[in-house]
Design an enzyme around this catalytic site. Structure first.
Site, PDB file in Angstrom:
ATOM      1  N   GLN A  58       0.824  -1.145   0.028  1.00 20.18           N
ATOM      2  CA  GLN A  58      -0.068  -0.048   0.127  1.00 20.18           C
ATOM      3  C   GLN A  58       0.879   1.303   0.042  1.00 20.18           C
ATOM      4  OE1 GLN A  58      -3.200   0.376  -0.574  1.00 20.18           O
ATOM      5  NE2 GLN A  58      -3.431  -1.772  -0.681  1.00 20.18           N
ATOM      6  N   SER A  59       2.037   1.253  -0.740  1.00 19.57           N
ATOM      7  CA  SER A  59       2.907   2.327  -0.693  1.00 19.57           C
ATOM      8  C   SER A  59       2.097   3.459  -1.520  1.00 19.57           C
ATOM      9  CB  SER A  59       4.287   1.828  -1.272  1.00 19.57           C
ATOM     10  OG  SER A  59       4.954   2.884  -1.615  1.00 19.57           O
TER      11      SER A  59
END
Length: 344
Positions: A89-90
Site C-alpha cells: 500500500q505504498s
C-alpha cells in the site's frame, strides 16, 4: 519511451551547476489551514495543517513534491523506465506509477508482500496505471532489496532500455529537494497568515520529507524546529537516516550547508505494533479529526504522527501558546484496506 510520446520539457537552466532539474507535477501551493475547533478543545498552541494531501487528486501526498526532482533527473539522463519499491500500500509507489503513466515512462514496482486476488487502495491504482509489479515476501525483500533492484535494472538494459532506480519514498539526495523547496512555500504561508510557528511536525517513514524540511527551514530562514514522528523503526534509526540523506544532498549539490547547523529531532513512541499496524486509538483519532475538521488522516502515516503531536502538545513539548504546523503528507488510499478497523 515510445516515439509518439512527447518528452516533457526540462529547462536548461535547471540542469547546469548544482541546481537539480525539476518538473511541475504537483498542484502547488497547497493551503495552510488552521484547525480552530480542535485547537480550542485542547488549549495551548494553535494547530495549523499544511494540506499536502491536496498536491493532486489520485496523485495526492508528499511524494509528488519529491518526484518532481527524481523524475526530472531520470528524464535528464535519458531514461525510459522507472524502478521503485515499497509496501503493498505504498503511497510513493502509487504516485510514481501514475506519474510515469502521465509522462509516458514505463514503471516497474517492487512490492513487499504477497500478490492479492482483488487489489484495493494504492495497489488498485498501481494496477490501473499499468505498472509492472514484482512481489517479494518481507524477509527476502528486506535482505535482498538492493540486489533485486539492480537485477531488474540490468534486465531492462539487456532489452535496450535505460532504467532509473528511485529508492523507497524517493528519500535520497535528489528527493530531499522536494521539501527543501516546500519551505519556501511555507515561509510565504507564514507571512500571509501573519504567524511565526516555532514547531513543524511531520510523519517520518523513510526520512526524506523530514530531511528536506530540516534543510529547508535553514535554507529559507524559517525559525522553526522540525520534528519527525516515526511510524516505523525507532528514533536512533531515523536520526541516522535523515543525517545520511542530508549529507548526501549537501555533497551531491555542494550546497555549502554545515550539517552541524541542522537540528534533526524525532518524536519516538507512537509506532505501535509496527509499520502499517495501528491500534484503536489511532482509528479513533482519524474519526475525531474527520468529524471535527473535515480532514482525513490515514492509519499508516499521518494519524500516528498527528496522534503523537496531540499527545506531546498535552504534555507541554510545544509550549502553551503560539502556533504549530502539521504537514499532512497524504495517504488516504491506504485507509481503505483497513476499513474494518473503524467502529461506527
Amino acid at each position: 519511451m515510445s516515439n509518439n510520446v512527447k518528452k516533457p520539457h526540462v529547462s536548461a537552466q535547471t540542469i547546469v551547476g548544482h541546481i537539480p532539474p525539476r518538473l511541475k507535477l504537483a498542484q502547488l501551493p497547497t493551503p495552510l489551514q488552521p484547525l480552530d475547533r480542535l485547537s480550542q478543545q485542547l488549549g495551548g498552541p494553535r494547530i495549523w495543517i499544511k494540506r499536502d494531501d491536496l498536491t493532486g487528486s489520485v496523485l495526492s501526498g508528499n511524494k509528488v513534491r519529491k518526484l518532481e526532482f527524481n523524475l526530472a533527473q531520470a528524464l535528464a539522463e535519458g531514461c525510459d523506465t522507472i524502478i521503485t519499491c515499497g509496501g503493498l500500500q505504498s503511497n510513493h509507489c502509487r504516485a510514481t506509477a501514475l506519474l510515469c503513466a502521465q509522462l509516458g515512462l514505463q514503471c516497474h514496482l517492487v512490492l513487499r508482500g504477497a500478490e492479492v486476488d482483488i487489489p484495493d487502495g494504492n495497489l488498485l491504482l498501481d494496477r490501473l496505471a499499468g505498472a509492472h509489479i514484482s512481489y517479494f515476501q518481507a524477509a527476502q525483500y528486506q535482505r535482498e532489496l538492493d540486489d533485486i533492484l539492480a537485477g531488474i535494472q540490468t534486465s531492462y538494459r539487456d532489452q535496450n532500455k535505460k532504467a532509473f532506480i528511485i529508492p523507497t519514498g524517493a528519500s535520497d539526495a535528489i528527493g530531499v529537494w522536494g521539501y527543501v523547496e516546500a519551505c519556501a512555500e511555507l515561509k510565504q504561508d507564514f507571512i500571509h497568515h501573519s504567524i511565526s510557528p516555532k514547531h513543524i511536525i511531520c510523519a517520518t517513514g523513510s526520512g526524506g520529507t523530514q530531511a528536506g524540511l530540516t534543510a529547508g527551514v535553514h535554507r529559507y530562514g524559517v525559525n522553526a524546529q522540525v520534528w519527525g514522528v516515526n511510524v516505523c523503526d525507532d528514533e536512533a534509526w531515523f536520526i541516522k537516516k535523515v543525517n545520511r540523506d542530508l549529507s548526501d544532498w549537501m555533497q551531491r549539490y555542494q550546497t555549502g550547508t554545515d550539517l552541524e547547523s541542522l537540528s534533526v529531532k524525532v518524536i519516538d513512541g507512537y509506532v505501535g505494533a509496527g509499520y502499517a499496524l495501528a491500534g484503536k486509538h489511532i482509528f479513533d483519532c482519524i474519526a475525531e479529526v474527520a468529524s471535527s475538521e473535515g480532514i482525513i488522516l490515514d492509519p499508516v502515516y499521518t494519524a500516528k504522527a498527528f496522534y503523537g503531536m496531540l499527545d506531546q502538545l498535552k504534555k507541554g513539548r510545544f509550549g502553551d501558546s503560539g502556533d504549530i504546523v502539521f504537514i499532512h503528507t497524504g495517504g488516504v488510499f491506504g485507509m481503505f484496506p483497513q476499513r474494518e478497523q473503524f467502529e461506527f
